[in-house]
Motif scaffolding. Structure first.
Motif, PDB file in Angstrom:
ATOM      1  N   THR A 279       0.903  -1.275  -0.084  1.00 61.79           N
ATOM      2  CA  THR A 279       0.034  -0.097   0.077  1.00 61.79           C
ATOM      3  C   THR A 279       0.931   1.256  -0.064  1.00 61.79           C
ATOM      4  O   THR A 279       1.933   1.203   0.225  1.00 61.79           O
ATOM      5  N   GLU A 280       0.273   2.248  -0.273  1.00 55.04           N
ATOM      6  CA  GLU A 280       1.050   3.584  -0.341  1.00 55.04           C
ATOM      7  C   GLU A 280       1.685   3.774   1.057  1.00 55.04           C
ATOM      8  O   GLU A 280       2.781   4.181   1.540  1.00 55.04           O
ATOM      9  N   MET A 281       1.075   3.297   2.330  1.00 59.20           N
ATOM     10  CA  MET A 281       1.628   3.299   3.457  1.00 59.20           C
ATOM     11  C   MET A 281       2.772   2.545   3.786  1.00 59.20           C
ATOM     12  O   MET A 281       3.919   2.945   4.450  1.00 59.20           O
ATOM     13  N   ASP A 282       2.502   1.449   3.185  1.00 60.99           N
ATOM     14  CA  ASP A 282       3.890   0.723   3.256  1.00 60.99           C
ATOM     15  C   ASP A 282       5.132   1.113   2.618  1.00 60.99           C
ATOM     16  O   ASP A 282       6.226   1.237   3.214  1.00 60.99           O
ATOM     17  N   ARG A 283       4.606   1.555   1.374  1.00 63.32           N
ATOM     18  CA  ARG A 283       5.934   2.341   0.741  1.00 63.32           C
ATOM     19  C   ARG A 283       6.786   3.582   1.447  1.00 63.32           C
ATOM     20  O   ARG A 283       7.883   3.801   1.703  1.00 63.32           O
ATOM     21  N   TYR A 284       5.714   4.421   2.179  1.00 64.44           N
ATOM     22  CA  TYR A 284       6.157   5.683   3.005  1.00 64.44           C
ATOM     23  C   TYR A 284       6.869   5.182   3.985  1.00 64.44           C
ATOM     24  O   TYR A 284       8.049   5.733   4.356  1.00 64.44           O
ATOM     25  N   ARG A 285       6.278   3.876   4.630  1.00 63.79           N
ATOM     26  CA  ARG A 285       7.326   3.369   5.739  1.00 63.79           C
ATOM     27  C   ARG A 285       8.687   3.042   5.240  1.00 63.79           C
ATOM     28  O   ARG A 285       9.749   3.181   5.975  1.00 63.79           O
ATOM     29  N   LEU A 286       8.708   2.271   4.106  1.00 60.27           N
ATOM     30  CA  LEU A 286      10.064   1.845   3.584  1.00 60.27           C
ATOM     31  C   LEU A 286      10.843   2.884   3.378  1.00 60.27           C
ATOM     32  O   LEU A 286      12.052   2.727   3.507  1.00 60.27           O
ATOM     33  N   ARG A 287      10.171   4.202   2.828  1.00 59.73           N
ATOM     34  CA  ARG A 287      11.115   5.305   2.210  1.00 59.73           C
ATOM     35  C   ARG A 287      11.628   5.802   3.662  1.00 59.73           C
ATOM     36  O   ARG A 287      12.917   6.309   3.599  1.00 59.73           O
ATOM     37  N   ALA A 288      10.973   5.959   4.690  1.00 62.19           N
ATOM     38  CA  ALA A 288      11.319   6.595   5.789  1.00 62.19           C
ATOM     39  C   ALA A 288      12.338   5.978   6.585  1.00 62.19           C
ATOM     40  O   ALA A 288      13.161   6.919   7.346  1.00 62.19           O
ATOM     41  N   THR A 289      12.503   4.544   6.649  1.00 63.21           N
ATOM     42  CA  THR A 289      13.497   3.945   7.304  1.00 63.21           C
ATOM     43  C   THR A 289      14.572   3.458   6.337  1.00 63.21           C
ATOM     44  O   THR A 289      15.661   3.015   6.848  1.00 63.21           O
ATOM     45  N   GLY A 290      14.436   3.784   5.128  1.00 66.84           N
ATOM     46  CA  GLY A 290      15.478   3.523   3.947  1.00 66.84           C
ATOM     47  C   GLY A 290      15.564   1.825   3.951  1.00 66.84           C
ATOM     48  O   GLY A 290      16.598   1.242   3.691  1.00 66.84           O
ATOM     49  N   GLY A 291      14.588   1.177   4.273  1.00 67.86           N
ATOM     50  CA  GLY A 291      14.752  -0.337   4.288  1.00 67.86           C
ATOM     51  C   GLY A 291      15.528  -0.986   5.314  1.00 67.86           C
ATOM     52  O   GLY A 291      16.086  -2.156   5.194  1.00 67.86           O
ATOM     53  N   ALA A 292      16.026  -0.036   6.195  1.00 66.85           N
ATOM     54  CA  ALA A 292      17.266  -0.685   7.303  1.00 66.85           C
ATOM     55  C   ALA A 292      16.780  -2.166   7.873  1.00 66.85           C
ATOM     56  O   ALA A 292      17.599  -2.841   8.022  1.00 66.85           O
ATOM     57  N   GLU A 293      15.486  -2.193   8.159  1.00 67.91           N
ATOM     58  CA  GLU A 293      15.058  -3.538   8.969  1.00 67.91           C
ATOM     59  C   GLU A 293      15.280  -4.789   8.091  1.00 67.91           C
ATOM     60  O   GLU A 293      15.425  -5.659   8.256  1.00 67.91           O
TER      61      GLU A 293
END
Lengths: 604, 148
Positions: A279-293
């Motif tokens: 979802t857009e929310m997933d993508r936003y979360r991914l961008r915010a953390t840089g995919g670190a986890e």
């Protein structure tokens, strides 16, 4: 005239007839009529027979809107029995699409129910191929200009011949499953998962960026690689990068077997930029953390046992593809320096610092900073610093071949096999003007102490003073090809006569902007507008390890008298005085902070 | 009987011209109608009969039909208003247009408002995979159900 008219009109009639006839004899119509006839024979009641009777061949299509761009999917025009369970034993195209629990299909009251309904997913979302095509060649994507041929079945006309045998198998289909099913726990895509593990284990992430998975900057961004490139191309790029692009600096990963490469190809084919299940929310979360986890979740650290550190370090060096670039014993990636006797050349502290951040010890290194754990860094350092077996060096020529050739080349022209990956470039020994303008002491020092901030190592543990002179003698006769003439000592101040002050630095900056930026660039990084035409390249004056390693006299000499055999002119001829140069040196020293490490860190 | 060359050529020319003319006329009928358009297909499946328990009236707005099931009889009624094409909603008395006030009873017969014709019923069949298939290209007499 009449004859021509007769033939002409008759020909027009024939052509017209052929075109019209072709409109009524499509392959797909033949398939549909065959289906209707057989279904009628199987029909249970009159109503069903009547409804089949009423149907005439037509183009069947599904419009799929939920997966990327809207797809028009006409596959069922030929595969009209795909959802009719009675046709399970028939031949393609009139064959039921198999049901399987692996695809999420469930059995209810003895009847199968699909998880992925054709009306929702179409066919090309999973299989690729050209949804609008109505002939097998078009629909299956055999046409060479179609980007996505039918996965695992169709090959294209211009397909790489060495790859064709690799295409067998349905593993390629997993690439499309993984467009939605990204979870590591999803059991349907083992090949994609294997490819992803290899992507980390082989250190691909060090160079390549994939949004949400890695952030390397040396190689191209692979976030949308699956959309941009065909399978055979991706395969060839991994198998032998230079076969596709002669200037590619990507190493050949020889430790990868063919199934490994296949897994990587399937994994990369699944990277199409956007995940359909996100979802857009997933993508936003991914961008915010840089995919670190995600990165943390995918890189599996090796548990290091203190007693077996060096041994495990060796395993890590081999497993993590260090030899894809570096030479180590018989393995040679032909991109990066030889590690075979690294323990003699570098201190453990230097090695560990270099692992953690290659540019902290070598300003323009292209080595990526890999994400290993603390223990892994220590284990690899322990292994490399234990490599202290010096190679046999029976003669100066053998010494040159063993130690110098990889960078300086067999012709001594600084174009050795790995030279293109080194910055600054190795010295060109055929430039006699340079070689004969430097005193012997300076050359011997370069050999024995190395050159800070460059790839030139300190050979003092392998070569004593006489051996170093012998190698230089060999270089002189074999490459310089001019008798050695000891240059006359030049008048340069032993220390900078101008004390460093803001005024002096400002004057130095003004001189730098007027005189030096053409080649060295406004930032002093050696990338000025003229730099493209100059070999050797202008010095990167922001390489602070190098700048700290050279003393004031050497800077004064290079600026005042120029560097023979390079584009650096003698600035005395252009009217620079000792004081002007002093200001320049102050300016240069000012923007180079004191370095932290370096191969001779202890001696500075 | 000997046929002169000139006569023979005239025959061929004539056949060619007349034949082409006839074929052109046929082609006009064949080619004028597009084989496929890019819209959603008019024949589609709407899932298993079990998804619609007896007594349900479910409006599928994306497909613009209302699935009506009574006992083991099932039918699909259009929800596109015959007045100006609005999507009619379900109401206690049948269907009602929210825009212009047309009203229909549960069979789609006009009971009020500007709608000029009753709502059409579409042909419904059971596909071999057990799903219900609606064919919006074929209208049937209102009140004819498919018996499951």
């Amino acid at each position: 005239m009449r004859f021509a008219l007769a033939v002409g009109t008759f020909l027009i009639l024939v052509i017209h007839g052929v075109i019209l006839y072709n409109q009524f004899s499509h392959k797909w119509e033949v398939h549909q009529i065959a289906y209707f006839n057989q279904a009628k024979a199987m029909a249970k009641g009159d109503a069903e027979r009547a409804s089949l009777e009423a149907r005439s061949p037509r183009i069947e299509q599904t419009v799929v809107a939920d997966f990327g761009e809207t797809r028009v999917d006409r596959c069922i025009t030929c595969h009209i029995a795909a959802d009719d369970p009675r046709f399970a034993t028939y031949q393609q195209p009139l064959k039921t699409h198999p049901y399987s629990t692996a695809m999420g299909d469930v059995q209810k009251n003895g009847k199968w129910e699909r998880r992925h309904k054709f009306s929702e997913f179409g066919c090309t979302v999973c299989h690729d191929g050209q949804g609008r095509g109505l002939s097998p060649r078009d629909a299956h994507g055999e046409d060479e200009y179609w980007p996505d041929p039918l996965l695992g079945a169709a090959t294209q006309e211009n397909w790489r011949k060495d790859f064709v045998p690799m295409l067998r198998g349905k593993e390629y289909l997993e690439a499309n499953c993984a467009q939605c099913h990204t979870g590591a726990s999803f059991s349907g895509t083992p090949t994609v998962r294997r490819g992803m593990e290899l992507f980390y284990a082989s250190n691909c992430y060090g160079c390549h960026r994939i949004e949400g998975l890695s952030d390397g900057t040396i190689g191209p961004d692979l976030t949308e690689v699956g959309r941009k490139f065909k399978i055979d191309y991706i395969y060839a790029r991994i198998k032998d990068p230079k076969s596709i692009l002669a200037t590619s600096i990507m190493p050949r990963f020889n430790m990868l077997s063919d199934p490994d490469i296949k897994a990587l190809v399937v994994f990369l084919k699944s990277r199409k930029g956007k995940n359909f299940s996100e979802t857009e929310m997933d993508r936003y979360r991914l961008r915010a953390t840089g995919g670190a986890e995600l990165v943390q979740a995918h890189i599996k650290p090796v548990a290091i046992n203190p007693a077996q550190m060096a041994k495990q370090g060796e395993q890590l060096v081999l497993d993590r593809a260090c030899t894809a670039c570096h030479k180590l014993g018989a393995k040679d990636g032909a991109i990066a320096p030889d590690l075979s006797f690294e323990g003699l050349l570098k201190t453990p502290a230097w090695l560990e610092a270099h692992f953690r951040n290659p540019r902290s010890t070598m300003a323009d290194s292209i080595m990526p900073a890999f994400r290993f754990t603390e223990d892994e860094f220590k284990a690899m350092t322990a292994y490399l610093s234990g490599l202290k077996a010096a190679p046999a060096l029976p003669s100066p020529e053998a010494t040159y071949k063993a130690l110098c050739l990889r960078c300086h080349g067999d012709k001594g022209n600084g174009l050795g096999p790995i030279a293109e990956h080194l910055d600054p470039s190795p010295r060109d020994f055929t430039k006699a003007a340079f070689m004969n303008s430097k005193p012997m002491d300076r050359l011997v020092a370069s050999v024995r102490k190395g050159v800070e901030g460059t790839s030139m190592p300190a050979w003092e543990k392998l070569l004593d003073e006489n051996q170093a002179k012998a190698v230089l003698g060999y270089i002189q006769t074999a490459f310089v090809k001019e008798p050695r003439q000891e240059p006359k000592a030049r008048a340069v101040p032993a220390v900078n006569p101008v004390a460093s002050s803001p005024e002096s630095i400002a004057r130095g900056e003004a001189t730098f902007l007027n005189r030096c930026t053409g080649c060295h660039g406004r930032k002093g990084d050696g990338k000025g507008p003229n730099a493209l035409d100059i070999l050797p390249k202008p010095r990167n004056l922001r390489n602070n390890l190098f700048m700290a390693g050279v003393g004031d006299p050497r800077l004064f000499e290079s600026i005042l008298y120029g560097v023979q055999g390079t584009a650096m002119p003698s600035w005395i001829d252009y009217g620079l005085s000792n004081n002007d140069v002093g200001d320049l040196v102050n300016f240069l020293r000012n923007f180079n902070p004191k370095p932290k490490g370096g191969q001779n860190a202890g001696t500075i | 009987m000997a046929v002169s060359r000139r006569r023979m050529l005239a025959w061929i020319t004539g056949t060619g011209l007349v034949g082409s003319g006839v074929l052109s006329a046929i082609s006009n009928f064949v080619f004028i109608k597009p084989r496929a358009t890019y819209g959603q297909p008019q024949r589609f499946s709407i899932g298993k009969p079990d998804d619609y328990p007896a007594g349900t009236r479910i409006a599928l707005d994306a497909r613009r039909i209302c699935v009506v099931r009574e006992g083991n009889r099932i039918a699909a009624v259009s929800t596109t208003c015959t007045h100006l094409g609005c999507i009619v909603g379900l109401a206690d008395t049948g269907f009602a247009c929210p825009c212009h006030g047309s009203r229909f009873d549960s069979d789609g017969t006009v009971t009020g408002g500007p709608a000029p014709r009753p709502l059409p019923w579409y042909k419904i069949t059971l596909a071999p995979n057990g799903e219900i298939e609606v064919d919006k290209d074929t209208e049937i007499t209102p009140g004819s159900y498919l018996t499951l």
